[in-house]
Design a protein around this motif. Structure first.
Motif, PDB file in Angstrom:
ATOM      1  N   ASN A 364       0.826  -1.205   0.000  1.00  0.00           N
ATOM      2  CA  ASN A 364       0.000   0.000   0.000  1.00  0.00           C
ATOM      3  C   ASN A 364       0.862   1.258   0.000  1.00  0.00           C
ATOM      4  OD1 ASN A 364      -2.263  -1.594   0.076  1.00  0.00           O
ATOM      5  ND2 ASN A 364      -2.811  -1.130   2.189  1.00  0.00           N
ATOM      6  N   THR A 365       1.929   1.237   0.797  1.00  0.00           N
ATOM      7  CA  THR A 365       2.839   2.387   0.851  1.00  0.00           C
ATOM      8  C   THR A 365       3.466   2.643  -0.515  1.00  0.00           C
ATOM      9  OG1 THR A 365       3.359   2.034   3.189  1.00  0.00           O
ATOM     10  CG2 THR A 365       4.973   3.254   1.885  1.00  0.00           C
ATOM     11  N   GLY A 508      -1.081   3.871   4.268  1.00  0.00           N
ATOM     12  CA  GLY A 508      -1.139   2.505   3.759  1.00  0.00           C
ATOM     13  C   GLY A 508      -1.653   1.533   4.793  1.00  0.00           C
TER      14      GLY A 508
END
Length: 544
Positions: A364-365, A508
């Motif tokens: 997600n990051t 994230g």
């Protein structure tokens, strides 16, 4: 209160009350399965067929009290050379298993070690701008691709170069053979100590990851291995203290919150937290470690699902309400807790060596950073702003109608289920804001709820309890705290800064929790000092 006590190899485990009978039942199962002798022999089949491929390449930690001795001459030579060069400030750039154990070792042995396990721009800037003329940096990453550690390395390389210092004279690398970091270190001439690839990060306290930074800081690491070797000699015994500890952790039925307190070894609770949470929190089950400030702290009280544990290098002061007391020297405790966690995995029927949900927040990051080429991250509009604090929330948090910060916090506290917990996750400066203003939030919140409250510094908890948050029981409620950055720092060679990386990590993980319908609130401090003061005032306005 009567108790049972098991001693061997310098380690003592004391069991009290209900945990005694539960542990005896678990021990009988372990004895019937010959778990002690099989684990000492590194039998990878102990955790079932599905876990066997991973376990077969993750049991090298059993041998570390002896196998790590082969590294001692190389480590001693590197440490001698750096001392003779006048480099007495040691900075460790690492995350999770690469940072927590060395921090405990140095603190417990009275050595000075600067641990850099953050992406907070303020904290990183201080680390790279302080006393460079006498600084040596240990860059430690098992995979060789840890984004935080790679960013630290880049920042120090730039700082050394700008100061007219050859980075090859100041950077020491610890990594696995064949990793990208090992290849880069060879190209650039960085002294490199290769770790045992058959040891997972959170089981690596007695490997090169624990020993190299500790030795550079002046610790007698051979003595640490000696302490561990005394415990290792007992591990095949079907009644050894470490097996008893594992039986207590994994066999105390229904007690899935392990509340930890102890003054020594310094920082040991944070290391145990990572080991136990990341090893057991998966497949909807697990043991949640809750590190508290002491046996009189809020949250250290008997609850139906709480296992109270006190640890110490010598006999700690433990009231009668404590279920389990663990006493022994640091090296022995490292090995004993690793062994006990692996044993608990047998009883919980989980694989204690994988971390299937950690990668999600990393992915997600990365996606957020790639989507935000213009430097703007999708933070979304706050539900409300109260002074210096913005309140953001997932749909599951149920904050749509709250009017101020205090009511938002009270609503969040009331949403913690009877069998659940509240996790505080602070993406702030651990040195500057960890002086009581941020860290005291755990005890402040714990005083307002009967349920356990954990506290983690972001992003380091992502390498620790982050696995439990997403893979363990679905009964967690989450409070993120982020803050504005006054003086950002670029990550050399990357299109983002440390502040963008830190916020992307927070967002994230927020998204990963929200997608699981976990109640999650993010408090963004538009001014860190003022925001923390307002947050503590809001807590004071809440009625328990």
């Amino acid at each position: 209160m009567s108790s049972d006590q098991v001693q061997a190899g310098g380690l003592t485990i004391t069991l009290r009350g209900a945990v005694r009978s539960a542990t005896e039942d678990a021990l009988q199962k372990l004895r019937d399965d010959r778990v002690a002798s099989r684990l000492a022999a590194k039998d990878a089949s102990l955790w079932g067929p599905a876990a066997e491929p991973e376990a077969s390449i993750r049991l090298g930690w059993v041998d570390l009290p002896e196998s790590s001795r082969a590294l001692l001459p190389q480590i001693a030579e590197i440490a001698r050379a750096k001392r003779e060069a006048g480099l007495d400030r040691v900075v460790l750039a690492g995350m999770g298993g690469s940072s927590l154990a060395p921090e405990v070792i140095a603190a417990s042995r009275g050595a000075r070690l600067v641990t850099l396990d953050t992406t907070d721009a303020h904290q990183v800037r201080r680390a790279v701008e302080t006393d460079l003329e006498r600084t040596v940096v240990v860059v430690a990453s098992k995979s060789g691709g840890t984004v935080e550690t790679d960013s630290h390395r880049r920042a120090f390389e730039q700082a050394f170069t700008d100061a007219g210092i050859d980075p090859a004279e100041r950077i020491v690398v610890v990594t696995d053979p064949g990793s990208p970091l090992a290849e880069l270190a060879a190209e650039r001439g960085y002294p490199t100590v290769l770790a045992d690839p058959n040891v997972g990060g959170r089981y690596s306290a007695l490997s090169a990851f624990g020993l190299v930074p500790s030795a550079l800081a002046g610790v007698d690491v051979e003595a640490l291995l000696d302490e561990a070797a005394a415990v290792a000699a007992t591990l095949a015994d079907e009644a050894n203290p470490a097996l008893v500890l594992g039986a207590a952790l994994g066999g105390f039925g229904g007690h899935d919150k392990v509340v930890l307190a102890g003054d020594t070894p310094v920082g040991m609770g944070d290391w145990i937290e990572q080991l136990v949470a990341e090893s057991t929190g998966k497949d909807g089950v697990g043991l949640l470690p809750v590190v508290v400030e002491g046996v009189s702290a809020p949250g250290f009280a008997p609850e139906p699902d709480t296992h109270l544990v006190v640890y110490g290098e010598t006999a700690p002061d433990a009231p009668d309400t404590v279920d389990t007391v663990v006493t022994g020297p640091l090296g022995g405790q490292f090995l004993a807790w690793e062994y006990a966690t692996a044993v608990a995995g047998c009883l919980l029927d989980i694989n204690p060596f994988d971390q299937p949900n950690v990668q999600e927040s990393k992915d997600n990051t990365k996606a957020l950073l790639e989507l935000s080429n213009n430097g703007t991250l999708p933070t979304g509009a706050p539900l409300l702003t109260d002074g210096a604090v913005e309140v953001h929330a997932s749909d599951a948090a149920g904050l749509a109608d709250v009017k101020d910060l205090a009511s938002a916090l009270q609503t969040l506290l009331r949403s913690v289920p009877e069998d659940g917990y509240l996790a505080v996750m602070a993406y702030l400066d651990r040195d500057a804001e960890g002086d009581g203003r941020a860290a005291s939030l755990r005890s402040g919140l714990a005083a307002l709820t009967p349920r356990p409250v954990t506290f983690g510094w972001g992003p380091r908890f992502l390498h620790s309890t982050g696995q439990y948050h997403k893979g363990g029981p679905a009964n967690g409620v989450f409070l993120q705290i982020t803050g504005e950055v006054d003086a950002d720092l670029p990550v050399p060679g990357k299109p983002y800064s440390f502040s963008r990386l830190q916020l992307a990590q927070a967002l994230g993980d927020f998204n990963a929790l929200a997608e699981r319908s976990r109640p999650t609130v993010r408090l963004h401090l538009r001014d860190r000092a003022a925001g923390l003061e307002e947050l503590n005032r809001a807590l004071g306005a809440i009625q328990p």
